[in-house]
Write a protein that holds these residues in place. Structure first.
Motif, PDB file in Angstrom:
ATOM      1  N   MET A   1      34.421  61.175  -4.250  1.00  0.00           N
ATOM      2  CA  MET A   1      35.301  61.861  -3.319  1.00  0.00           C
ATOM      3  C   MET A   1      36.501  62.491  -4.020  1.00  0.00           C
ATOM      4  O   MET A   1      37.318  63.124  -3.394  1.00  0.00           O
ATOM      5  CB  MET A   1      35.766  60.892  -2.233  1.00  0.00           C
ATOM      6  N   GLU A   2      36.603  62.350  -5.325  1.00  0.00           N
ATOM      7  CA  GLU A   2      37.688  62.968  -6.078  1.00  0.00           C
ATOM      8  C   GLU A   2      37.327  64.415  -6.400  1.00  0.00           C
ATOM      9  O   GLU A   2      36.195  64.703  -6.766  1.00  0.00           O
ATOM     10  CB  GLU A   2      37.955  62.203  -7.379  1.00  0.00           C
ATOM     11  N   PRO A   3      38.281  65.362  -6.289  1.00  0.00           N
ATOM     12  CA  PRO A   3      37.980  66.760  -6.611  1.00  0.00           C
ATOM     13  C   PRO A   3      37.467  66.952  -8.039  1.00  0.00           C
ATOM     14  O   PRO A   3      36.608  67.790  -8.285  1.00  0.00           O
ATOM     15  CB  PRO A   3      39.313  67.474  -6.409  1.00  0.00           C
ATOM     16  N   GLU A   4      37.979  66.176  -8.980  1.00  0.00           N
ATOM     17  CA  GLU A   4      37.512  66.285 -10.363  1.00  0.00           C
ATOM     18  C   GLU A   4      36.013  66.030 -10.464  1.00  0.00           C
ATOM     19  O   GLU A   4      35.329  66.633 -11.284  1.00  0.00           O
ATOM     20  CB  GLU A   4      38.254  65.295 -11.282  1.00  0.00           C
TER      21      GLU A   4
ATOM     22  N   ALA B   1      22.775  74.119  -4.917  1.00  0.00           N
ATOM     23  CA  ALA B   1      22.859  74.313  -3.459  1.00  0.00           C
ATOM     24  C   ALA B   1      23.668  73.247  -2.717  1.00  0.00           C
ATOM     25  O   ALA B   1      24.478  73.599  -1.855  1.00  0.00           O
ATOM     26  CB  ALA B   1      21.457  74.422  -2.862  1.00  0.00           C
ATOM     27  N   PRO B   2      23.496  71.955  -3.002  1.00  0.00           N
ATOM     28  CA  PRO B   2      24.259  70.953  -2.245  1.00  0.00           C
ATOM     29  C   PRO B   2      25.777  71.058  -2.450  1.00  0.00           C
ATOM     30  O   PRO B   2      26.544  70.534  -1.646  1.00  0.00           O
ATOM     31  CB  PRO B   2      23.749  69.612  -2.781  1.00  0.00           C
TER      32      PRO B   2
ATOM     33  N   ALA C   1      34.528  86.826 -20.421  1.00  0.00           N
ATOM     34  CA  ALA C   1      35.546  85.806 -20.166  1.00  0.00           C
ATOM     35  C   ALA C   1      36.488  86.316 -19.088  1.00  0.00           C
ATOM     36  O   ALA C   1      36.539  87.511 -18.807  1.00  0.00           O
ATOM     37  CB  ALA C   1      36.322  85.493 -21.445  1.00  0.00           C
ATOM     38  N   GLY C   2      37.238  85.396 -18.491  1.00  0.00           N
ATOM     39  CA  GLY C   2      38.202  85.788 -17.478  1.00  0.00           C
ATOM     40  C   GLY C   2      38.921  84.594 -16.895  1.00  0.00           C
ATOM     41  O   GLY C   2      38.957  83.519 -17.507  1.00  0.00           O
ATOM     42  N   ARG C   3      39.483  84.813 -15.709  1.00  0.00           N
ATOM     43  CA  ARG C   3      40.211  83.777 -14.986  1.00  0.00           C
ATOM     44  C   ARG C   3      39.509  83.540 -13.661  1.00  0.00           C
ATOM     45  O   ARG C   3      38.910  84.458 -13.094  1.00  0.00           O
ATOM     46  CB  ARG C   3      41.653  84.221 -14.700  1.00  0.00           C
ATOM     47  N   GLY C   4      39.581  82.312 -13.171  1.00  0.00           N
ATOM     48  CA  GLY C   4      38.952  81.980 -11.902  1.00  0.00           C
ATOM     49  C   GLY C   4      39.875  81.180 -11.012  1.00  0.00           C
ATOM     50  O   GLY C   4      40.773  80.485 -11.496  1.00  0.00           O
ATOM     51  N   THR C   5      39.629  81.299  -9.717  1.00  0.00           N
ATOM     52  CA  THR C   5      40.297  80.482  -8.709  1.00  0.00           C
ATOM     53  C   THR C   5      39.223  79.996  -7.755  1.00  0.00           C
ATOM     54  O   THR C   5      38.421  80.801  -7.269  1.00  0.00           O
ATOM     55  CB  THR C   5      41.348  81.292  -7.923  1.00  0.00           C
ATOM     56  N   SER C   6      39.174  78.707  -7.514  1.00  0.00           N
ATOM     57  CA  SER C   6      38.175  78.129  -6.617  1.00  0.00           C
ATOM     58  C   SER C   6      38.840  77.232  -5.586  1.00  0.00           C
ATOM     59  O   SER C   6      39.847  76.584  -5.866  1.00  0.00           O
ATOM     60  CB  SER C   6      37.141  77.317  -7.402  1.00  0.00           C
ATOM     61  N   THR C   7      38.228  77.213  -4.404  1.00  0.00           N
ATOM     62  CA  THR C   7      38.659  76.336  -3.325  1.00  0.00           C
ATOM     63  C   THR C   7      37.469  75.474  -2.931  1.00  0.00           C
ATOM     64  O   THR C   7      36.356  75.985  -2.756  1.00  0.00           O
ATOM     65  CB  THR C   7      39.116  77.139  -2.093  1.00  0.00           C
ATOM     66  N   ILE C   8      37.695  74.178  -2.838  1.00  0.00           N
ATOM     67  CA  ILE C   8      36.648  73.257  -2.415  1.00  0.00           C
ATOM     68  C   ILE C   8      37.131  72.506  -1.181  1.00  0.00           C
ATOM     69  O   ILE C   8      38.335  72.297  -0.997  1.00  0.00           O
ATOM     70  CB  ILE C   8      36.229  72.280  -3.544  1.00  0.00           C
ATOM     71  N   VAL C   9      36.168  72.145  -0.331  1.00  0.00           N
ATOM     72  CA  VAL C   9      36.486  71.376   0.870  1.00  0.00           C
ATOM     73  C   VAL C   9      35.634  70.110   0.858  1.00  0.00           C
ATOM     74  O   VAL C   9      34.528  70.098   0.326  1.00  0.00           O
ATOM     75  CB  VAL C   9      36.238  72.182   2.163  1.00  0.00           C
ATOM     76  N   ARG C  10      36.170  69.070   1.459  1.00  0.00           N
ATOM     77  CA  ARG C  10      35.461  67.797   1.481  1.00  0.00           C
ATOM     78  C   ARG C  10      34.738  67.635   2.799  1.00  0.00           C
ATOM     79  O   ARG C  10      35.326  67.776   3.876  1.00  0.00           O
ATOM     80  CB  ARG C  10      36.416  66.637   1.280  1.00  0.00           C
TER      81      ARG C  10
ATOM     82  N   THR D   1      30.721  63.191   2.763  1.00  0.00           N
ATOM     83  CA  THR D   1      30.429  62.398   1.559  1.00  0.00           C
ATOM     84  C   THR D   1      30.616  63.153   0.256  1.00  0.00           C
ATOM     85  O   THR D   1      30.485  62.561  -0.804  1.00  0.00           O
ATOM     86  CB  THR D   1      28.977  61.877   1.590  1.00  0.00           C
ATOM     87  N   SER D   2      30.887  64.451   0.306  1.00  0.00           N
ATOM     88  CA  SER D   2      31.010  65.191  -0.950  1.00  0.00           C
ATOM     89  C   SER D   2      31.879  66.433  -0.768  1.00  0.00           C
ATOM     90  O   SER D   2      32.169  66.848   0.351  1.00  0.00           O
ATOM     91  CB  SER D   2      29.626  65.600  -1.449  1.00  0.00           C
ATOM     92  N   TRP D   3      32.265  67.014  -1.895  1.00  0.00           N
ATOM     93  CA  TRP D   3      33.023  68.250  -1.923  1.00  0.00           C
ATOM     94  C   TRP D   3      32.052  69.417  -2.025  1.00  0.00           C
ATOM     95  O   TRP D   3      30.985  69.292  -2.627  1.00  0.00           O
ATOM     96  CB  TRP D   3      33.949  68.264  -3.133  1.00  0.00           C
ATOM     97  N   GLN D   4      32.442  70.572  -1.449  1.00  0.00           N
ATOM     98  CA  GLN D   4      31.638  71.784  -1.560  1.00  0.00           C
ATOM     99  C   GLN D   4      32.539  72.972  -1.859  1.00  0.00           C
ATOM    100  O   GLN D   4      33.672  73.053  -1.372  1.00  0.00           O
ATOM    101  CB  GLN D   4      30.869  72.052  -0.266  1.00  0.00           C
ATOM    102  N   LEU D   5      31.977  73.901  -2.625  1.00  0.00           N
ATOM    103  CA  LEU D   5      32.666  75.139  -2.952  1.00  0.00           C
ATOM    104  C   LEU D   5      32.670  76.039  -1.727  1.00  0.00           C
ATOM    105  O   LEU D   5      31.617  76.337  -1.168  1.00  0.00           O
ATOM    106  CB  LEU D   5      31.943  75.843  -4.102  1.00  0.00           C
ATOM    107  N   VAL D   6      33.867  76.461  -1.294  1.00  0.00           N
ATOM    108  CA  VAL D   6      33.960  77.363  -0.149  1.00  0.00           C
ATOM    109  C   VAL D   6      34.411  78.758  -0.601  1.00  0.00           C
ATOM    110  O   VAL D   6      34.151  79.740   0.079  1.00  0.00           O
ATOM    111  CB  VAL D   6      34.861  76.784   0.962  1.00  0.00           C
ATOM    112  N   SER D   7      35.043  78.854  -1.759  1.00  0.00           N
ATOM    113  CA  SER D   7      35.485  80.143  -2.264  1.00  0.00           C
ATOM    114  C   SER D   7      35.624  80.082  -3.778  1.00  0.00           C
ATOM    115  O   SER D   7      36.157  79.111  -4.324  1.00  0.00           O
ATOM    116  CB  SER D   7      36.837  80.507  -1.642  1.00  0.00           C
ATOM    117  N   GLU D   8      35.119  81.124  -4.438  1.00  0.00           N
ATOM    118  CA  GLU D   8      35.273  81.236  -5.895  1.00  0.00           C
ATOM    119  C   GLU D   8      35.547  82.699  -6.198  1.00  0.00           C
ATOM    120  O   GLU D   8      34.823  83.579  -5.721  1.00  0.00           O
ATOM    121  CB  GLU D   8      34.007  80.773  -6.607  1.00  0.00           C
ATOM    122  N   HIS D   9      36.603  82.953  -6.944  1.00  0.00           N
ATOM    123  CA  HIS D   9      36.956  84.325  -7.323  1.00  0.00           C
ATOM    124  C   HIS D   9      37.115  84.370  -8.837  1.00  0.00           C
ATOM    125  O   HIS D   9      37.953  83.673  -9.400  1.00  0.00           O
ATOM    126  CB  HIS D   9      38.269  84.760  -6.644  1.00  0.00           C
ATOM    127  N   LEU D  10      36.266  85.157  -9.469  1.00  0.00           N
ATOM    128  CA  LEU D  10      36.302  85.314 -10.916  1.00  0.00           C
ATOM    129  C   LEU D  10      36.805  86.707 -11.236  1.00  0.00           C
ATOM    130  O   LEU D  10      36.364  87.690 -10.637  1.00  0.00           O
ATOM    131  CB  LEU D  10      34.902  85.107 -11.504  1.00  0.00           C
TER     132      LEU D  10
END
Length: 148
Positions: free
Chosen positions: A27-30, A49-50, A123-132, A135-144
């Protein structure tokens, strides 16, 4: 795809049983970042996918935007199919905000591999948002994007 993050993450958990400790650790974001790293390294959508939220939006550094899990799957699969022997790394991980339900992080990324028989990289920079979820975290947004 490879993220050298596993050595950066050390979560200390105190619990009454190993299974409870594993549940708390997941349950930790890491833990999401490590799981995402391992899934991407397989270049198999079934492993990724999960970790993808049904309403996920991914924007690649070329500007293409993919909305919803079906579009994200198609985009990832095109990359998996096009890039042989891909290596992916993420560095300079910075947690912008973390709480029990969502987290936002920024990072630098680099990739290399073989496309149509030729060595390629970026190469570049990224920003990601995850939601819990339950039972698990999921990627809801990723911007590269490009390097700053």
């Amino acid at each position: 795809m490879k993220f050298p993050l596993t050595s950066l993450v050390g979560v200390m958990l105190v619990s009454s049983s190993p299974s409870q400790a594993n549940e708390q650790k997941s349950m930790e974001p890491e833990h999401f970042v490590i799981s995402y790293e391992k899934a991407l390294a397989t270049q198999e959508w079934g492993k990724v996918a999960p970790l993808i939220h049904p309403d996920c939006t991914v924007t690649f550094s070329n500007g293409s935007c993919h909305k919803g899990k079906t579009e994200v799957q198609a985009a990832f699969q095109r990359n998996f199919d096009a890039i042989e022997n891909e290596k992916y790394s993420i560095t300079e991980l910075h947690w912008v905000i973390r709480n029990k339900d969502f987290a936002v992080f920024t990072y630098s990324f680099a990739w290399s591999g073989v496309i149509a028989g030729e060595q390629a990289s970026g190469a570049g920079r990224g920003t990601s948002t995850i939601v819990r979820g339950n039972t698990s975290w999921q990627l809801v947004s990723e911007h590269l994007g490009p390097q700053a």
